[in-house]
Structures are given as C-alpha cells and as structure tokens.
Design a protein around this motif. Structure first.
Motif, mmCIF file in Angstrom:
data_model
loop_
_atom_site.group_PDB
_atom_site.id
_atom_site.type_symbol
_atom_site.label_atom_id
_atom_site.label_comp_id
_atom_site.label_asym_id
_atom_site.label_seq_id
_atom_site.Cartn_x
_atom_site.Cartn_y
_atom_site.Cartn_z
ATOM 1 N N HIS A 199 44.399 32.845 44.551
ATOM 2 C CA HIS A 199 43.071 32.238 44.461
ATOM 3 C C HIS A 199 42.766 32.005 42.985
ATOM 4 C CE1 HIS A 199 38.615 32.066 44.547
ATOM 5 N NE2 HIS A 199 38.776 31.620 45.776
ATOM 6 N N MET A 200 41.947 30.993 42.699
ATOM 7 C CA MET A 200 41.667 30.678 41.300
ATOM 8 C C MET A 200 41.000 31.831 40.550
ATOM 9 S SD MET A 200 41.924 28.727 38.771
ATOM 10 C CE MET A 200 42.556 27.238 39.507
ATOM 11 N N SER A 201 40.120 32.592 41.207
ATOM 12 C CA SER A 201 39.384 33.617 40.470
ATOM 13 C C SER A 201 39.311 34.961 41.181
ATOM 14 C CB SER A 201 37.948 33.124 40.184
ATOM 15 O OG SER A 201 37.267 32.834 41.392
ATOM 16 N N THR A 202 40.097 35.163 42.233
ATOM 17 C CA THR A 202 40.067 36.415 42.993
ATOM 18 C C THR A 202 41.479 36.964 43.140
ATOM 19 O OG1 THR A 202 38.128 35.699 44.256
ATOM 20 C CG2 THR A 202 39.441 37.477 45.202
ATOM 21 N N PRO A 203 41.700 38.259 42.888
ATOM 22 C CA PRO A 203 43.049 38.815 43.023
ATOM 23 C C PRO A 203 43.484 38.880 44.475
ATOM 24 C CG PRO A 203 41.462 40.568 42.640
ATOM 25 C CD PRO A 203 40.706 39.275 42.476
ATOM 26 N N HIS A 204 44.778 38.888 44.692
ATOM 27 C CA HIS A 204 45.324 39.059 46.032
ATOM 28 C C HIS A 204 44.788 40.375 46.608
ATOM 29 C CE1 HIS A 204 48.259 39.872 49.208
ATOM 30 N NE2 HIS A 204 48.556 38.585 49.171
ATOM 31 N N ALA A 229 54.393 54.112 28.074
ATOM 32 C CA ALA A 229 53.078 53.600 28.479
ATOM 33 C C ALA A 229 53.199 52.173 28.972
ATOM 34 C CB ALA A 229 52.094 53.670 27.308
ATOM 35 N N LEU A 230 52.320 51.824 29.895
ATOM 36 C CA LEU A 230 52.223 50.458 30.409
ATOM 37 C C LEU A 230 50.879 49.863 30.005
ATOM 38 C CD1 LEU A 230 53.359 50.845 34.155
ATOM 39 C CD2 LEU A 230 54.784 50.652 32.113
ATOM 40 N N SER A 231 50.836 48.540 29.943
ATOM 41 C CA SER A 231 49.576 47.838 29.760
ATOM 42 C C SER A 231 49.540 46.682 30.749
ATOM 43 C CB SER A 231 49.442 47.317 28.331
ATOM 44 O OG SER A 231 48.193 46.666 28.145
ATOM 45 N N ASN A 232 48.515 46.672 31.603
ATOM 46 C CA ASN A 232 48.353 45.627 32.624
ATOM 47 C C ASN A 232 47.398 44.548 32.154
ATOM 48 O OD1 ASN A 232 50.005 46.900 34.508
ATOM 49 N ND2 ASN A 232 48.310 47.845 35.624
ATOM 50 N N SER A 233 47.743 43.295 32.409
ATOM 51 C CA SER A 233 46.844 42.169 32.139
ATOM 52 C C SER A 233 46.972 41.170 33.286
ATOM 53 C CB SER A 233 47.206 41.480 30.818
ATOM 54 O OG SER A 233 47.030 42.340 29.724
ATOM 55 N N PHE A 234 45.857 40.939 33.967
ATOM 56 C CA PHE A 234 45.852 40.046 35.117
ATOM 57 C C PHE A 234 44.870 38.904 34.864
ATOM 58 C CE2 PHE A 234 46.443 44.334 37.375
ATOM 59 C CZ PHE A 234 47.800 44.335 37.107
ATOM 60 N N GLY A 235 45.309 37.662 35.077
ATOM 61 C CA GLY A 235 44.473 36.518 34.769
ATOM 62 C C GLY A 235 44.110 35.699 35.986
ATOM 63 N N PHE A 236 43.132 34.826 35.821
ATOM 64 C CA PHE A 236 42.746 33.889 36.875
ATOM 65 C C PHE A 236 43.984 33.113 37.347
ATOM 66 C CE2 PHE A 236 37.951 33.103 35.934
ATOM 67 C CZ PHE A 236 37.675 34.374 36.417
ATOM 68 N N GLY A 237 43.952 32.717 38.594
ATOM 69 C CA GLY A 237 45.056 31.956 39.159
ATOM 70 C C GLY A 237 46.255 32.811 39.512
ATOM 71 N N GLY A 238 46.114 34.143 39.411
ATOM 72 C CA GLY A 238 47.223 35.031 39.750
ATOM 73 C C GLY A 238 48.276 35.130 38.670
#
Length: 352
Positions: free
Chosen positions: A210-215, A330-339
C-alpha cells in the motif's frame, strides 16, 4: 494543524558560502552544517585524496531534497512562470543534494540519489556496499538530508498521521508521528580503520502492499530483516540491539512490535529513538544508524522518550528506559512508504 516538530534553528539566516550560491536552499544549508560537524569534512577530503576523486562514490538519500525552494517559486508565480530569481534548475530537481555535495567535495566517482521515502538514507549503505564490492569505487561518502517543507507537513496531516504532541513510540496511547529534520554523513571504505564499526550486512525489500500503510503481517519488513541476517551470516539470537523504525503511528508500531516478538528471543533489546529526534523522513536511516553506532560505542541501549505504557502487542524485547548493556551486533530498521524496507547490520569493532 497542531503538531510538534523538530526544526533546526538559524538556517534561514545562514546562507551557503558565496562559491556555492547557485545551490543555496534550506536543504543544502543543513547539509553544509552537517558535513562540517565532528570533523567529517576533513575526513572526507582525506579519503578523496587517498583514493582519488574518481574512485570515491557519493550516495545521498533524501525524500524532500530542495522541494521547499520549489514551493517558494510556485508561491511567487509571475504570469504562470517561476520568477527569474527563483528559476535555478540546480534546485528544482530531486538530485539537488547530490549536485551540491559533488560541487563541495569535488568527487568524480558515481553520484547517486536514493529517494525511497523514509528508508532513503538506510538504502544508501546497501547501494554503497554494492558499488565498492563490484569494483566501481574504493570508498563512498554517504549523506542523508531532509528539511521541513509544506508538502511534508500538510501531506502527513492529510493522512491523519501527525501527533498533536510529542510522539510516543510503542505507547498504548500513541497518536502519530512528530516530524523533524536532520543531516547525517558517513564514510564507507573497503578497508576501514580497525577501530571503525563494520557494516556486516543489509536486507532490502519492496512489498508494494500500500502507498502509506505497512503490510498487516509485516511481510516486507520480515523479508528485509531475514535478508540482512542471512547476508551477515547471523541468527536472531546473535543480535543484541535493534533500533526500530518505530514512528509512533498505530499501524506501523503494531506490525513492527509483532515482528520483533516473533523473530527475536526475549533477551534481545529493541527501541525506537524517534521520541528524541522526531521522524526525520529521508534522513531517518542515517540518523538512526549514527544513534545505533553511538549505542554500541557507549554500551547503552537507548530508551524511548515520552513512552511510558507499552502497547499490549509489545514483547519483552522492547526497552522503554535506558539500559547499560554491551552491544556486539546491532540492527537498524527503516521502512518507507510504498513498502520500501531496509535493515542494516553493524558489528562492534571491539568484537569483530
């Protein structure tokens, strides 16, 4: 619109040096301020001298670039055209940040702009690693810069994602994001100093749910996470700390909390630092990478500012208060619009 924002003071009154006047805009002013911090500009120039300007790549991540300058030009249309003094083509392009930094640093290697919304400046680490591994560069200067502009503020508000008060990641009463701005820089080399942290791996995915919502089941985030661990040759139990994307929106935090609880053992520590910085959009990936590396250096798991009551979906991994703990991986998560998702894996130089 009522919201809490993080704005860097003084940029309006601090133009770029005259030699860079054609690149002058708020975003590039913040980039110039950032690159001069902590001796980074000197370190970058030393690397360019050591490797040669044509062997140093410049990879930048930004979601807004200089769109603030374009907004200003539209506000002053003259007979349907930008007025002459606001018609600078170096600014009205998504590549304005890279063009400015290339002029400032005089690099001659690949110059790339990554614009994948809020994962932009995390993905630049993956892009740079590939350029170096494939022999197209010996080093890469990485930059993530985003400044506030009307398109961002009104856009997030139209999606009803803006919190009226300071954001509260993973809190049961969270109400949305706080928007901030930031500039971050990093130098990635094939053979770095022994005391430098190591990029052990990365994972990327584009689930396009989705353009602005996570799975809803976190499919894209899981794919990026699994890919990162596989590339680093690690298991979930090897990870000591995760800097979460944790935007403080209802859906994002719920999906990410469920993923962490499902994949990692109870002893893994995880937190979002956006309560301290706000969500800096295209600069979030590199900003939170810096925070993650500082956490490793100082044996400190950062807590979550403003968050007091854990959402029931949160597992035992989430750290709401600061904790003293040695961090090897260590991990770093980054999640953006559009998946557009990215997970980075770093190793502590004291243990790798």
């Amino acid at each position: 619109m009522k919201c809490a924002i993080g704005r860097v003071d003084g940029l309006e009154a601090t133009p770029l040096p005259a030699v860079f006047a054609d690149h002058d805009c708020r975003n590039n002013r913040l980039a110039w301020l950032g690159i001069g911090a902590d001796g980074f500009l000197d370190a970058a120039r030393v690397a360019i001298e050591r490797h040669g300007a044509d062997r140093v790549a410049l990879v930048v991540g930004t979601s807004t670039a200089s769109i603030g300058a374009t907004e200003e030009a539209y506000r002053h249309l003259d007979a349907g055209r930008f007025p002459a003094h606001l018609r600078n083509p170096l600014l009205h392009t998504p590549h304005s940040l890279g063009l400015f930094l290339e002029a400032a640093l005089r690099t001659r290697g690949p110059c790339l702009t990554v614009a994948t919304a809020c994962s932009s400046s995390a993905k630049i680490f993956a892009k740079a690693e590939r350029l170096i591994r494939l022999g197209l560069a010996d080093a890469a200067i990485l930059a993530g810069v985003d400044t506030l502009c009307g398109s961002v503020l009104f856009g997030f508000n139209s999606l009803e994602l803006i919190s009226p008060e300071a954001c509260r990641p993973f809190d049961a009463a969270r109400r949305g994001i706080s928007v901030g701005e930031a500039a971050g820089f990093a130098l990635l080399e094939r053979e770095g100093a022994a005391s430098a942290p190591r990029l052990l791996g990365y994972g990327e995915s584009s689930d396009a749910y989705h353009m602005s919502t996570p799975h809803p089941q976190g499919l894209g985030a899981r794919m990026a996470l699994v890919d990162a661990l596989a590339r680093a040759g690690l298991a979930p139990g090897d990870v000591d700390y995760i800097n979460l994307h944790g935007t403080a929106t209802v859906k994002n935090d719920a999906v990410e909390a469920a993923l962490v609880a499902d994949v990692f053992p109870p002893g893994t520590r995880a937190s979002s630092t956006k309560g301290w910085t706000g969500h800096t959009l295209g600069a979030a990936g590199i900003l939170e990478t810096v925070v993650t590396l500082l956490a490793m250096e100082r044996d400190l798991v950062p807590g979550m500012l403003n968050s007091t009551t854990p959402d029931p979906l949160c597992g035992p991994q989430l750290a709401f208060a600061n904790e003293t703990r040695a961090i090897r991986v260590a991990l770093s998560n980054s999640f953006g619009f559009g998946g557009n998702n990215c997970t980075l894996v770093f190793g502590n130089p004291r243990t790798h």
